[in-house]
Design a protein around this motif. Structure first.
Motif, PDB file in Angstrom:
ATOM      1  N   SER A   1       0.827  -1.198   0.000  1.00 27.09           N
ATOM      2  CA  SER A   1       0.000   0.000   0.000  1.00 27.09           C
ATOM      3  C   SER A   1       0.865   1.253   0.000  1.00 27.09           C
ATOM      4  N   PHE A   2       0.191   2.396   0.110  1.00 30.57           N
ATOM      5  CA  PHE A   2       0.840   3.703   0.018  1.00 30.57           C
ATOM      6  C   PHE A   2       1.480   4.110   1.337  1.00 30.57           C
ATOM      7  N   GLY A   3       0.805   3.816   2.432  1.00 31.29           N
ATOM      8  CA  GLY A   3       1.298   4.199   3.749  1.00 31.29           C
ATOM      9  C   GLY A   3       0.836   5.582   4.155  1.00 31.29           C
ATOM     10  N   GLY A   4       0.946   5.869   5.441  1.00 31.49           N
ATOM     11  CA  GLY A   4       0.549   7.168   5.947  1.00 31.49           C
ATOM     12  C   GLY A   4       1.070   7.378   7.356  1.00 31.49           C
ATOM     13  N   PRO A   5       1.139   8.646   7.789  1.00 35.53           N
ATOM     14  CA  PRO A   5       1.679   8.938   9.126  1.00 35.53           C
ATOM     15  C   PRO A   5       0.781   8.394  10.223  1.00 35.53           C
ATOM     16  N   GLU A   6       1.407   7.993  11.308  1.00 33.59           N
ATOM     17  CA  GLU A   6       0.660   7.441  12.444  1.00 33.59           C
ATOM     18  C   GLU A   6       0.621   8.398  13.627  1.00 33.59           C
ATOM     19  N   GLY A   7       1.189   9.598  13.460  1.00 30.79           N
ATOM     20  CA  GLY A   7       1.164  10.602  14.515  1.00 30.79           C
ATOM     21  C   GLY A   7       1.707  11.916  13.988  1.00 30.79           C
ATOM     22  N   PRO A   8       1.532  13.018  14.743  1.00 27.87           N
ATOM     23  CA  PRO A   8       1.940  14.341  14.268  1.00 27.87           C
ATOM     24  C   PRO A   8       3.407  14.439  13.859  1.00 27.87           C
ATOM     25  N   ASP A   9       4.286  13.760  14.585  1.00 30.54           N
ATOM     26  CA  ASP A   9       5.715  13.846  14.267  1.00 30.54           C
ATOM     27  C   ASP A   9       6.069  13.128  12.970  1.00 30.54           C
ATOM     28  N   ASP A  10       5.169  12.296  12.486  1.00 26.53           N
ATOM     29  CA  ASP A  10       5.426  11.542  11.260  1.00 26.53           C
ATOM     30  C   ASP A  10       5.054  12.318  10.000  1.00 26.53           C
ATOM     31  N   VAL A  11       4.251  13.365  10.137  1.00 27.32           N
ATOM     32  CA  VAL A  11       3.611  13.951   8.958  1.00 27.32           C
ATOM     33  C   VAL A  11       4.617  14.524   7.970  1.00 27.32           C
ATOM     34  N   MET A  12       5.500  15.412   8.415  1.00 30.39           N
ATOM     35  CA  MET A  12       6.447  16.028   7.479  1.00 30.39           C
ATOM     36  C   MET A  12       7.428  15.006   6.892  1.00 30.39           C
ATOM     37  N   PRO A  13       8.008  14.096   7.699  1.00 31.17           N
ATOM     38  CA  PRO A  13       8.866  13.068   7.080  1.00 31.17           C
ATOM     39  C   PRO A  13       8.120  12.217   6.053  1.00 31.17           C
ATOM     40  N   PHE A  14       6.861  11.887   6.350  1.00 32.37           N
ATOM     41  CA  PHE A  14       6.057  11.131   5.392  1.00 32.37           C
ATOM     42  C   PHE A  14       5.871  11.905   4.096  1.00 32.37           C
ATOM     43  N   LEU A  15       5.518  13.177   4.195  1.00 32.13           N
ATOM     44  CA  LEU A  15       5.286  13.990   2.996  1.00 32.13           C
ATOM     45  C   LEU A  15       6.580  14.154   2.193  1.00 32.13           C
ATOM     46  N   ARG A  16       7.715  14.226   2.878  1.00 31.56           N
ATOM     47  CA  ARG A  16       8.998  14.290   2.156  1.00 31.56           C
ATOM     48  C   ARG A  16       9.248  12.992   1.394  1.00 31.56           C
ATOM     49  N   ASN A  17       8.864  11.862   1.974  1.00 29.05           N
ATOM     50  CA  ASN A  17       8.996  10.592   1.251  1.00 29.05           C
ATOM     51  C   ASN A  17       8.119  10.573   0.010  1.00 29.05           C
ATOM     52  N   VAL A  18       6.880  11.044   0.149  1.00 26.97           N
ATOM     53  CA  VAL A  18       5.939  11.032  -0.967  1.00 26.97           C
ATOM     54  C   VAL A  18       6.457  11.862  -2.128  1.00 26.97           C
ATOM     55  N   THR A  19       7.082  13.004  -1.834  1.00 27.26           N
ATOM     56  CA  THR A  19       7.501  13.947  -2.879  1.00 27.26           C
ATOM     57  C   THR A  19       8.996  13.874  -3.174  1.00 27.26           C
ATOM     58  N   LYS A  20       9.646  12.846  -2.700  1.00 27.69           N
ATOM     59  CA  LYS A  20      11.098  12.717  -2.884  1.00 27.69           C
ATOM     60  C   LYS A  20      11.480  12.814  -4.363  1.00 27.69           C
ATOM     61  N   GLY A  21      12.479  13.643  -4.639  1.00 26.64           N
ATOM     62  CA  GLY A  21      12.969  13.785  -6.003  1.00 26.64           C
ATOM     63  C   GLY A  21      12.224  14.795  -6.845  1.00 26.64           C
ATOM     64  N   ARG A  22      11.196  15.423  -6.291  1.00 28.07           N
ATOM     65  CA  ARG A  22      10.399  16.373  -7.066  1.00 28.07           C
ATOM     66  C   ARG A  22      10.719  17.829  -6.741  1.00 28.07           C
ATOM     67  N   GLY A  23      11.574  18.047  -5.766  1.00 29.50           N
ATOM     68  CA  GLY A  23      11.960  19.413  -5.436  1.00 29.50           C
ATOM     69  C   GLY A  23      10.859  20.224  -4.781  1.00 29.50           C
ATOM     70  N   VAL A  24       9.962  19.571  -4.051  1.00 28.44           N
ATOM     71  CA  VAL A  24       8.867  20.291  -3.399  1.00 28.44           C
ATOM     72  C   VAL A  24       9.384  20.868  -2.076  1.00 28.44           C
ATOM     73  N   PRO A  25       9.316  22.190  -1.881  1.00 32.43           N
ATOM     74  CA  PRO A  25       9.845  22.796  -0.648  1.00 32.43           C
ATOM     75  C   PRO A  25       8.970  22.474   0.552  1.00 32.43           C
ATOM     76  N   ASP A  26       9.589  22.527   1.729  1.00 30.01           N
ATOM     77  CA  ASP A  26       8.848  22.248   2.960  1.00 30.01           C
ATOM     78  C   ASP A  26       7.696  23.218   3.174  1.00 30.01           C
ATOM     79  N   GLU A  27       7.825  24.435   2.639  1.00 30.66           N
ATOM     80  CA  GLU A  27       6.735  25.406   2.809  1.00 30.66           C
ATOM     81  C   GLU A  27       5.440  24.891   2.185  1.00 30.66           C
ATOM     82  N   ARG A  28       5.551  24.250   1.032  1.00 25.52           N
ATOM     83  CA  ARG A  28       4.351  23.693   0.389  1.00 25.52           C
ATOM     84  C   ARG A  28       3.867  22.449   1.118  1.00 25.52           C
ATOM     85  N   LEU A  29       4.804  21.640   1.605  1.00 28.16           N
ATOM     86  CA  LEU A  29       4.408  20.445   2.345  1.00 28.16           C
ATOM     87  C   LEU A  29       3.694  20.816   3.643  1.00 28.16           C
TER      88      LEU A  29
END
Length: 338
Positions: free
Chosen positions: A13-41
């Protein structure tokens, strides 16, 4: 007892964060290699914050695995089951390492994506290749076929659509918006994604006994506005229906198998808010989740892949997909700068 040559089962499956501290690292994994800045995440992270910083997807997949285990037992199978994700724990690479370390040789893989596209099909093949390349003597892993037109997937969806209409006391002539994840047009053009969705929507409507208009609309687009994605969006379409004096609508998340964040936020929060603002009664139907027909279909597909079933049922004009995708199906889209 194994299922043919298969001695283990992997739910991918795709996966998803299991708590607040997981959210930004998860979103960085999803957008890895696309150059999406943390401000947009961080903007996307606000959506997760509305739900306590946790996506329900992992819990929903555990529920699905539990239902699959129950159906396996009913059929007399004893197959160890594993969960692996593309973007968060438990990662696919960790699942493959477990399979190898515990001595499994032949694994059947179920993917929580019903339709064909690069991100929903081909990329999962690539994920499996990468995960296996990092393990010495990994098990042989075979996916089952894409199941978008299987009678039990469509039948379960139709039952839920019909039940939702009756529960809400809506007419069979109520318009139905079948939603799916939007894709960049460049990605959609390289697959049967739109054609599959359009045919599936028609079949589900027919099976549910609906008599009114139905159409496929899209949701959950991301990326810069300069990149064209599939349209119309559900938000725009709701406003157009309101302008046509439509006051009731059924929204069916056809492109999703579970009530995860794309359903809870994009439909139950965002689209529902727009519908209320424009005076439309919007009734959102459940996804197939752990519907008995859907779970039974999963085991049928495993038996197909194991060579234990000769029937390969499908509805519509496109026929069943092969167990092993063609090498040129659903290729990756070109990205700017490549």
């Amino acid at each position: 007892m194994s299922i043919g040559r298969f001695d283990s089962l992997l739910l991918l499956s795709f996966g998803g964060p299991e708590g607040p501290d997981d959210v930004m690292p998860f979103l960085r994994n999803v957008t890895k290699g696309r150059g999406v800045p943390d401000e947009r995440l961080a903007i996307v992270a606000e959506q997760y914050a509305l739900f306590g910083g946790k996506s329900p997807i992992n819990d929903l997949n555990r529920d699905l695995l539990e239902s699959i285990n129950e159906e396996l037992a009913v059929r007399g199978y004893d197959l160890p089951t594993f969960l692996g994700n593309r973007n968060w724990y438990p990662f696919l690479s960790d699942a493959v390492e477990r399979l190898q370390s515990e001595g499994y040789k032949s694994t059947v893989c179920l993917v929580t994506s019903a339709f064909s596209s690069y991100s929903g099909c081909r990329q999962y093949h690539e994920d499996l290749q990468v995960a296996c390349s990092g393990v010495s003597k990994p098990p042989e892993i075979q996916r089952v076929r894409v199941f978008w037109n299987h009678p039990d997937f469509l039948g379960a969806a139709a039952e839920l659509l019909s039940e939702s209409r009756v529960k809400a006391n809506l007419s069979k002539h109520t318009p139905v918006l079948h939603t799916a994840h939007s894709l960049p047009i460049s990605m959609a053009a390289n697959s049967d994604y739109e054609a599959q969705l359009n045919e599936a929507a028609r079949i589900v409507n027919d099976l549910a006994g609906m008599k009114g208009p139905c159409e496929v609309v899209f949701q959950s687009r991301s990326g810069p506005p300069s990149v064209p994605w599939l349209e119309p969006s559900i938000d725009t379409r709701l406003q157009e229906l309101a302008a046509d004096d439509i006051s009731q609508v059924l929204v069916h998340p056809l492109g999703f198998i579970a009530d995860h964040m794309e359903v809870l936020f994009d439909l139950d929060t965002q689209a529902s808010g727009i519908a209320e603002e424009y005076g439309i009664k919007m009734v959102r139907t459940p996804t197939v989740g752990t519907h008995p027909l859907f779970v039974a279909m999963m085991i049928d597909l495993i038996e197909e892949a194991a060579g234990l079933r000769e029937d390969r049922p499908s509805l519509g004009s496109m026929g069943p997909r092969p167990d092993t995708c063609f090498t040129d199906c659903c290729p990756a889209p070109s990205r700017p700068g490549r």
